[in-house]
Motif scaffolding. Sequence first.
Motif, short mmCIF file in Angstrom:
data_model
loop_
_atom_site.label_atom_id
_atom_site.label_comp_id
_atom_site.label_asym_id
_atom_site.label_seq_id
_atom_site.Cartn_x
_atom_site.Cartn_y
_atom_site.Cartn_z
N ARG A 34 -3.03 1.92 -7.65
CA ARG A 34 -3.28 0.57 -7.10
C ARG A 34 -2.08 0.01 -6.36
O ARG A 34 -2.22 -0.95 -5.59
CB ARG A 34 -3.72 -0.38 -8.23
N GLY A 35 -0.93 0.56 -6.58
CA GLY A 35 0.25 0.15 -5.82
C GLY A 35 0.56 -1.33 -5.98
O GLY A 35 0.65 -1.86 -7.09
N ALA A 36 0.69 -2.02 -4.86
CA ALA A 36 1.06 -3.44 -4.87
C ALA A 36 -0.02 -4.32 -5.48
O ALA A 36 0.24 -5.46 -5.88
CB ALA A 36 1.38 -3.90 -3.45
N ARG A 37 -1.24 -3.82 -5.57
CA ARG A 37 -2.33 -4.61 -6.16
C ARG A 37 -2.27 -4.62 -7.69
O ARG A 37 -3.00 -5.38 -8.33
CB ARG A 37 -3.68 -4.05 -5.70
N GLU A 38 -1.43 -3.77 -8.25
CA GLU A 38 -1.29 -3.69 -9.70
C GLU A 38 -0.30 -4.74 -10.20
O GLU A 38 0.82 -4.85 -9.68
CB GLU A 38 -0.84 -2.28 -10.10
N ALA A 39 -0.72 -5.52 -11.19
CA ALA A 39 0.14 -6.58 -11.70
C ALA A 39 1.35 -6.05 -12.46
O ALA A 39 2.44 -6.63 -12.40
CB ALA A 39 -0.67 -7.50 -12.62
N LYS A 40 1.17 -4.96 -13.15
CA LYS A 40 2.27 -4.40 -13.94
C LYS A 40 3.19 -3.59 -13.03
O LYS A 40 2.73 -2.84 -12.16
CB LYS A 40 1.75 -3.54 -15.08
N SER A 41 4.47 -3.72 -13.25
CA SER A 41 5.46 -3.05 -12.41
C SER A 41 5.45 -1.55 -12.65
O SER A 41 4.98 -1.06 -13.70
CB SER A 41 6.86 -3.60 -12.69
N ILE A 42 6.01 -0.82 -11.70
CA ILE A 42 6.11 0.63 -11.84
C ILE A 42 7.02 0.98 -13.01
O ILE A 42 6.80 1.99 -13.69
CB ILE A 42 6.59 1.28 -10.52
N GLU A 43 8.04 0.16 -13.27
CA GLU A 43 8.92 0.45 -14.40
C GLU A 43 8.19 0.26 -15.72
O GLU A 43 8.40 1.02 -16.67
CB GLU A 43 10.17 -0.44 -14.35
N ARG A 44 7.32 -0.74 -15.79
CA ARG A 44 6.53 -0.94 -17.00
C ARG A 44 5.60 0.25 -17.22
O ARG A 44 5.45 0.76 -18.34
CB ARG A 44 5.74 -2.25 -16.88
N THR A 45 4.96 0.71 -16.16
CA THR A 45 4.08 1.87 -16.28
C THR A 45 4.85 3.11 -16.66
O THR A 45 4.41 3.92 -17.48
CB THR A 45 3.33 2.09 -14.96
N PRO A 93 14.27 19.10 -14.15
CA PRO A 93 14.08 18.20 -13.00
C PRO A 93 13.50 18.90 -11.79
O PRO A 93 13.60 20.12 -11.62
CB PRO A 93 15.50 17.70 -12.72
N ASN A 94 12.87 18.09 -10.96
CA ASN A 94 12.41 18.51 -9.62
C ASN A 94 11.53 19.76 -9.67
O ASN A 94 11.73 20.72 -8.93
CB ASN A 94 13.61 18.75 -8.71
N GLN A 95 10.51 19.71 -10.51
CA GLN A 95 9.56 20.82 -10.60
C GLN A 95 8.53 20.78 -9.48
O GLN A 95 7.78 21.72 -9.29
CB GLN A 95 8.86 20.80 -11.95
N SER A 96 8.49 19.68 -8.76
CA SER A 96 7.53 19.55 -7.66
C SER A 96 8.10 18.63 -6.59
O SER A 96 8.86 17.71 -6.90
CB SER A 96 6.21 18.97 -8.19
N ASN A 97 7.72 18.88 -5.36
CA ASN A 97 8.10 18.01 -4.25
C ASN A 97 7.04 16.95 -3.95
O ASN A 97 7.21 16.14 -3.04
CB ASN A 97 8.36 18.84 -2.99
N GLU A 98 5.96 16.97 -4.72
CA GLU A 98 4.89 16.00 -4.49
C GLU A 98 5.33 14.60 -4.94
O GLU A 98 6.23 14.44 -5.76
CB GLU A 98 3.64 16.42 -5.27
N VAL A 99 4.66 13.61 -4.41
CA VAL A 99 4.97 12.22 -4.77
C VAL A 99 4.53 11.95 -6.21
O VAL A 99 3.70 12.68 -6.78
CB VAL A 99 4.30 11.23 -3.81
N PHE A 100 5.08 10.91 -6.79
CA PHE A 100 4.82 10.60 -8.19
C PHE A 100 3.34 10.38 -8.46
O PHE A 100 2.81 10.85 -9.48
CB PHE A 100 5.62 9.35 -8.59
N GLU A 124 15.04 8.78 -9.56
CA GLU A 124 14.80 8.27 -8.20
C GLU A 124 14.93 6.75 -8.14
O GLU A 124 15.52 6.20 -7.20
CB GLU A 124 13.41 8.68 -7.74
N ARG A 125 14.41 6.06 -9.13
CA ARG A 125 14.40 4.59 -9.14
C ARG A 125 15.56 3.98 -9.92
O ARG A 125 15.64 2.77 -10.06
CB ARG A 125 13.07 4.09 -9.72
#
Length: 238
Positions: free
Chosen positions: A128-139, A162-169, A214-215
Amino acid sequence: MKSPLCGETAFKFDDTVLRQGFLLCAYELARGVQKTEMALWVIATDSLQWHDGLRGLSIDLCNLVTWEAKMENQVLETNLCEDAILEWQRTQYVHDQRNHFDILSLHKQDRLKHYAMHMAKYAGRVARGAREAKSIERTFTDALLVSLSAANTLHQRLSYTPNQSNEVFLYRITDAAGRMNDACEKIDHLEPFLDQVTIGNQDIFNCLLDLATERNFNPENALEHRRKELSDRHFYIR
């Protein structure tokens, strides 16, 4: 020509073997290794070459020392990480006994289904990205807690590669959560499921710690803070 450091006659700087020998000696001394038989020879033919040569050697020396320090830190961090992960799992078990006894009292197969559904929920939050009320850190924190709980249910000792994949989170957590749920659905069909759910949980754990890097999240602080929040809900438990 006399060496500016030891007063001995200097060799020519274009001798690669001598230059490497000088660098090795300086490197060993920089690491604090005392060798009484070691002598530093300044490799130069004139004052200008001496200055340039020393500068070049300094750069190489700094690179070598920095490289070794990074390698030693990686080994140290890996060891600390393994110890920390085991401590996270132990602390999570105690936390679940106090605060999630309703889930801990379920049959292990039902517990795994519960954790797999949690992972699907977290994948939905990320989607849901920006539409999600809970932050990415909370998730991130919630998913990390559940991954630890699932590992304890599976008798799985987690590790971090670490870095087992180059795909996005989003792709990584959705893929692994889907595999965990697929594995749990196999339980009802009496099909093999254990390896699939275990690998899925490990993949989620890896992608979560990659996200933390990353974050710039601090997993230790995040786990402690969230556990405190969850514990405070059950104010009636000593």
